[in-house]
Design an enzyme around this catalytic site. Structure first.
Site, PDB file in Angstrom:
ATOM      1  N   CYS A 107       0.933  -1.618  -0.153  1.00  0.00           N
ATOM      2  CA  CYS A 107      -0.111  -0.084   0.072  1.00  0.00           C
ATOM      3  C   CYS A 107       0.772   1.603  -0.066  1.00  0.00           C
ATOM      4  CB  CYS A 107      -1.126  -0.216   0.936  1.00  0.00           C
ATOM      5  SG  CYS A 107      -2.364   1.032   0.548  1.00  0.00           S
ATOM      6  N   HIS A 210      -3.436  -5.047   0.345  1.00  0.00           N
ATOM      7  CA  HIS A 210      -2.681  -5.480   2.101  1.00  0.00           C
ATOM      8  C   HIS A 210      -3.412  -6.719   2.631  1.00  0.00           C
ATOM      9  CE1 HIS A 210      -2.531  -1.380   4.185  1.00  0.00           C
ATOM     10  NE2 HIS A 210      -3.739  -1.267   3.273  1.00  0.00           N
ATOM     11  N   GLU A 212      -1.567  -8.708   4.040  1.00  0.00           N
ATOM     12  CA  GLU A 212      -1.273  -9.186   5.343  1.00  0.00           C
ATOM     13  C   GLU A 212      -2.829  -9.407   6.100  1.00  0.00           C
ATOM     14  OE1 GLU A 212      -1.066  -6.356   4.750  1.00  0.00           O
ATOM     15  OE2 GLU A 212      -1.697  -4.847   6.090  1.00  0.00           O
TER      16      GLU A 212
END
Ligand code: MN
Length: 235
Positions: A107, A210, A212
């Site tokens: 990001c 994202h 994660e």
């Protein structure tokens, strides 16, 4: 016994506090790496030492990139900027790339990397690029909301294991001009650049979404962290 690579993760530094959403370190841990959070420092030499001793760099999400970094005046849609963090991360990114050590950028990290390498950004796609999809989703963080088409022959294609995936989206800035030495590796259906990668380094990979937040439930996201940690393990 295989050694677990040591991976530096950048963080948000705000008003004397350092923040990192736990999913970053958790995804690195689950992929076999040893995560640690880079502290705030105004000492560039500390960052250079860190680069010498650490196996990989994860540039995390956060505030907007200062448009001065890519030679633009601020437009009305720009959000909060964090110039000290920009400087720290620019130094780290340059050092890791110079040493050809793996960099994985997420990001804001993608935007930072593109700006540092000489590219430019849309300061606010909602104002500058009408008719875009919703890129600031209201759905839960782990929920993939929009489609991404992955460019054939890219590192991302090899890593993700798929030509088309669905991703989450929490950004209002995006790549305008891709930095020299980088290529676009993923695009949303509205044309928004969703990923870039270096064409001259072993593993410098950046995504606009994202992973994660998705790695626990989404196979391509898990594979991104696995490939990053594996690249950090092998010199
Ligand atoms: Mn998006």
């Amino acid at each position: 016994m295989t050694t677990r690579p040591l991976i530096a993760i950048t963080a948000v530094h705000d008003n004397g506090n350092t923040f990192l959403q736990k999913d970053y370190s958790e995804a690195v841990r689950a992929a076999g790496g040893v995560p640690f959070v880079v502290p705030h420092t105004a000492e560039p030499e500390l960052l250079d030492t860190l680069c010498e001793r650490v196996d990989g760099l994860l540039l995390s999400g956060g505030e907007d990139i200062d448009p001065n970094l890519y030679g633009e005046e601020p437009l009305p849609g720009i959000g909060a900027v964090t110039p000290e963090r920009d400087r720290m991360e620019a130094r780290l990114a340059q050092r890791f790339m110079a040493a050809d050590k793996p960099v994985f950028a997420i990001c804001r990290g993608l935007q930072l990397l593109n700006a540092v390498a000489g590219g430019t950004l849309y300061q606010d796609i909602e104002r500058q690029c009408p008719d875009r999809l919703q890129h600031r989703q209201i759905a839960p963080r782990s929920h993939p909301t929009h489609r991404v088409d992955i460019e054939p022959g890219s590192l991302l294609e090899r890593v993700a294991g798929s030509a088309r995936i669905r991703v989450n989206s929490f950004h209002h800035q995006a790549v305008k001009q891709t930095a020299p030495g980088f290529r676009v590796n993923a695009v949303a259906s509205d044309g928004t650049v969703e990923g870039i990668e270096s064409v001259t380094h072993r593993f410098v990979l950046a995504v606009q979404w994202h992973p994660e937040n998705m790695a626990a439930t989404d196979e391509p996201a898990r594979r991104l962290f696995a490939a990053f940690v594996e690249a950090c393990r092998t010199r």
